[in-house]
Design an enzyme around this catalytic site. Structure first.
Site, mmCIF file in Angstrom:
data_model
loop_
_atom_site.group_PDB
_atom_site.id
_atom_site.type_symbol
_atom_site.label_atom_id
_atom_site.label_comp_id
_atom_site.label_asym_id
_atom_site.label_seq_id
_atom_site.Cartn_x
_atom_site.Cartn_y
_atom_site.Cartn_z
ATOM 1 N N ASN A 9 -1.948 13.160 -3.959
ATOM 2 C CA ASN A 9 -3.107 13.673 -4.721
ATOM 3 C C ASN A 9 -3.437 15.103 -4.303
ATOM 4 O O ASN A 9 -3.653 15.965 -5.163
ATOM 5 C CB ASN A 9 -4.332 12.798 -4.442
ATOM 6 C CG ASN A 9 -4.395 11.610 -5.398
ATOM 7 O OD1 ASN A 9 -3.779 11.639 -6.451
ATOM 8 N ND2 ASN A 9 -5.110 10.581 -4.995
ATOM 9 N N ASP B 73 -1.798 9.646 -10.426
ATOM 10 C CA ASP B 73 -1.862 8.594 -11.458
ATOM 11 C C ASP B 73 -0.455 8.266 -11.968
ATOM 12 O O ASP B 73 -0.100 7.103 -12.172
ATOM 13 C CB ASP B 73 -2.726 9.048 -12.640
ATOM 14 C CG ASP B 73 -4.207 8.946 -12.308
ATOM 15 O OD1 ASP B 73 -4.524 8.432 -11.224
ATOM 16 O OD2 ASP B 73 -5.022 9.374 -13.151
ATOM 17 N N ASP C 16 0.865 -1.192 0.000
ATOM 18 C CA ASP C 16 0.000 0.000 0.000
ATOM 19 C C ASP C 16 0.896 1.235 0.000
ATOM 20 O O ASP C 16 1.785 1.372 0.859
ATOM 21 C CB ASP C 16 -0.890 -0.026 1.251
ATOM 22 C CG ASP C 16 -1.968 1.036 1.207
ATOM 23 O OD1 ASP C 16 -3.131 0.686 0.948
ATOM 24 O OD2 ASP C 16 -1.626 2.221 1.421
ATOM 25 N N GLU D 252 -4.747 2.393 -4.089
ATOM 26 C CA GLU D 252 -3.279 2.386 -4.082
ATOM 27 C C GLU D 252 -2.757 1.126 -3.401
ATOM 28 O O GLU D 252 -1.656 1.086 -2.873
ATOM 29 C CB GLU D 252 -2.747 3.694 -3.449
ATOM 30 C CG GLU D 252 -2.630 3.763 -1.954
ATOM 31 C CD GLU D 252 -3.945 3.657 -1.161
ATOM 32 O OE1 GLU D 252 -4.984 3.263 -1.724
ATOM 33 O OE2 GLU D 252 -3.902 3.921 0.038
ATOM 34 N N ARG E 161 13.464 -5.410 -1.298
ATOM 35 C CA ARG E 161 14.076 -4.834 -2.500
ATOM 36 C C ARG E 161 13.096 -3.877 -3.196
ATOM 37 O O ARG E 161 13.472 -2.778 -3.629
ATOM 38 C CB ARG E 161 14.478 -5.961 -3.458
ATOM 39 C CG ARG E 161 15.261 -5.417 -4.609
ATOM 40 C CD ARG E 161 15.902 -6.466 -5.457
ATOM 41 N NE ARG E 161 16.388 -5.829 -6.674
ATOM 42 C CZ ARG E 161 16.443 -6.396 -7.848
ATOM 43 N NH1 ARG E 161 16.075 -7.649 -7.971
ATOM 44 N NH2 ARG E 161 16.883 -5.729 -8.883
HETATM 45 N N1 LIG Z 1 -4.629 9.585 -8.390
HETATM 46 C C1 LIG Z 1 -5.271 8.540 -7.969
HETATM 47 N N2 LIG Z 1 -5.594 8.404 -6.678
HETATM 48 C C2 LIG Z 1 -6.237 7.310 -6.229
HETATM 49 C C3 LIG Z 1 -6.567 6.260 -7.100
HETATM 50 N N3 LIG Z 1 -7.195 5.300 -6.397
HETATM 51 C C4 LIG Z 1 -7.234 5.738 -5.131
HETATM 52 N N4 LIG Z 1 -6.653 6.942 -5.023
HETATM 53 C C5 LIG Z 1 -6.489 7.774 -3.829
HETATM 54 O O1 LIG Z 1 -5.651 7.157 -2.890
HETATM 55 C C6 LIG Z 1 -5.883 7.750 -1.655
HETATM 56 C C7 LIG Z 1 -5.812 6.733 -0.585
HETATM 57 O O2 LIG Z 1 -5.828 7.431 0.609
HETATM 58 P P1 LIG Z 1 -5.947 6.745 2.008
HETATM 59 O O3 LIG Z 1 -6.801 5.527 1.949
HETATM 60 O O4 LIG Z 1 -6.331 7.776 2.968
HETATM 61 O O5 LIG Z 1 -4.523 6.246 2.320
HETATM 62 P P2 LIG Z 1 -3.146 6.964 2.305
HETATM 63 O O6 LIG Z 1 -3.273 8.403 2.092
HETATM 64 O O7 LIG Z 1 -2.308 6.271 1.264
HETATM 65 O O8 LIG Z 1 -2.555 6.710 3.700
HETATM 66 P P3 LIG Z 1 -2.004 5.364 4.286
HETATM 67 O O9 LIG Z 1 -2.541 4.263 3.469
HETATM 68 O O10 LIG Z 1 -2.454 5.299 5.645
HETATM 69 O O11 LIG Z 1 -0.526 5.470 4.169
HETATM 70 C C8 LIG Z 1 -7.245 8.429 -1.776
HETATM 71 O O12 LIG Z 1 -7.084 9.821 -1.765
HETATM 72 C C9 LIG Z 1 -7.760 7.995 -3.123
HETATM 73 O O13 LIG Z 1 -8.517 9.007 -3.757
HETATM 74 C C10 LIG Z 1 -6.221 6.408 -8.478
HETATM 75 O O14 LIG Z 1 -6.460 5.544 -9.313
HETATM 76 N N5 LIG Z 1 -5.572 7.533 -8.838
#
Ligand SMILES: Nc1nc2c(ncn2[C@@H]2O[C@H](COP(=O)(O)OP(=O)(O)OP(=O)(O)O)[C@@H](O)[C@H]2O)c(=O)[nH]1
Length: 321
Positions: free
Chosen positions: A193, A202, A185, A228, A248
């Site tokens: 974003n 993206d 993750d 993600e 790695r």
């Molecule tokens: N640009 C983009 N953003 C995405 C996509 N799918 C998911 N996201 C974003 O990924 C983010 C995930 O955020 P969170 O679930 O809060 O997790 P995080 O910010 O990575 O924090 P942690 O997982 O705790 O480290 C969200 O803002 C989603 O909008 C995608 O296909 N493209």
């Protein structure tokens, strides 16, 4: 003869003698015959009957010769006519043969051109059909890819990746071979974003995928689980190697140069590794355990990899590893 009938025998004899001296050519036969007849008449008038008889014999012989000459000429004429008729007939026959040949040639050309037309049509239809088949096949492949792969990153989507991994897992369990799962993750991805926009997010997801794809073994099944979150299902690899591989990946991801996105930031990833127990009947418990490990990694401060062990869940089945 004129002189003879004028009773001027001497003159008649003189001119007849002169004519008689002419060479025995075909043109002279008639005049020589008349000359001999005149000489015979003159000799008869003079009472020289022997001489008259001889002249008459010569005249008769000349008559006969003239007759023969005429016959020969007539024969030659008939032959020439016959030849000409025969040649005409041959000409007509040749012309007819020629016309027949031309008609045959025409027929042959028509047959040839219609056979060429038919072949061209056949080739055209075959090529058209082939193109249609190829385009249908390509469209089918494209649809299949669209159905199986994630649109943004191009790797397997969750449904396909898990289906493939499930088959591999069952094979590994049957063969008593190791099988590991790495769940990943991206850390604080929301911040990327929020700070740099969705397009940069993206870009980061695609770059992350490309970096990992370059490190995979042929058997690994790389899957986007959603958002993600990503997974690598790893047949025939023990937990130690899986941890090394995960570590790695973590390092490589942290070294991604983000300048090409138009912004400078750091991408990090947290990972959770789980491995198959002999009691596992499906992939689900492995994914759950990898998720627990991932949660622990996040809890430990992110940008790290944690391997699941019994301490996570004290009441889970015994761990043979
Ligand atoms: N640009 C983009 N953003 C995405 C996509 N799918 C998911 N996201 C974003 O990924 C983010 C995930 O955020 P969170 O679930 O809060 O997790 P995080 O910010 O990575 O924090 P942690 O997982 O705790 O480290 C969200 O803002 C989603 O909008 C995608 O296909 N493209």
């Amino acid at each position: 003869m004129t002189y003879f009938y004028l009773d001027r025998f001497q003159q008649a004899e003189f001119f007849a003698e002169k004519v008689n001296e002419l060479p025995l050519a075909p043109n002279n036969l008639l005049v020589k015959k008349r000359a001999n007849e005149a000489l015979s008449l003159v000799a008869g008038k003079r009472g020289q009957f022997d001489k008259a008889y001889q002249y008459q014999v010569v005249a008769n012989a000349l008559s006969l010769q003239i007759l023969n000459e005429q016959k020969v000429k007539e024969n030659a004429y008939q032959m020439a006519r016959f030849d000409s008729v025969e040649k005409n007939r041959e000409n007509t026959s040749l012309i007819q043969d020629h016309e027949l040949l031309m008609q045959q040639k025409d027929l042959f050309m028509k047959e040839k051109s219609s056979s060429i037309m038919f072949s061209t049509l056949l080739v055209g239809v075959s090529v058209g059909l082939l193109l249609l088949l190829i385009s249908a096949w390509m469209q089918r492949n494209q649809f299949m890819k669209q159905a199986q792969c994630d649109g943004l990153t191009g790797i397997f989507n969750r449904r396909t990746g898990q289906e493939l991994a499930e088959n591999e897992f069952i094979e590994a369990q049957t063969a008593r071979e190791p099988f590991c799962v790495l769940l990943m993750d991206l850390d604080l991805f929301k911040n990327i974003n929020d700070q740099f926009g969705h397009a940069t997010g993206d870009w980061a997801l695609k770059k992350f995928t490309a970096v990992i794809a370059a490190l995979l073994r042929p058997n690994d099944i790389f899957t986007r689980m959603g958002g993600e979150e990503f997974a690598i299902f790893m047949p025939k690899i023990d937990k130690l190697s899986a941890m090394e591989f995960a570590e790695r990946i973590r390092i490589e991801v942290s070294q991604i140069n983000t300048r090409y996105s138009g912004h400078e930031f750091t991408i990090t990833v947290s990972g959770g590794v789980s491995y198959a127990n002999k009691d596992d009947l499906s992939l689900d418990p492995l994914i759950q355990r990898a998720d627990l490990a991932l949660y622990r990694a996040k809890h430990n401060g992110r940008n790290c990899v944690v391997c699941y062990d019994n301490s996570f869940a004290p009441h889970t089945p015994s761990d043979p590893a």
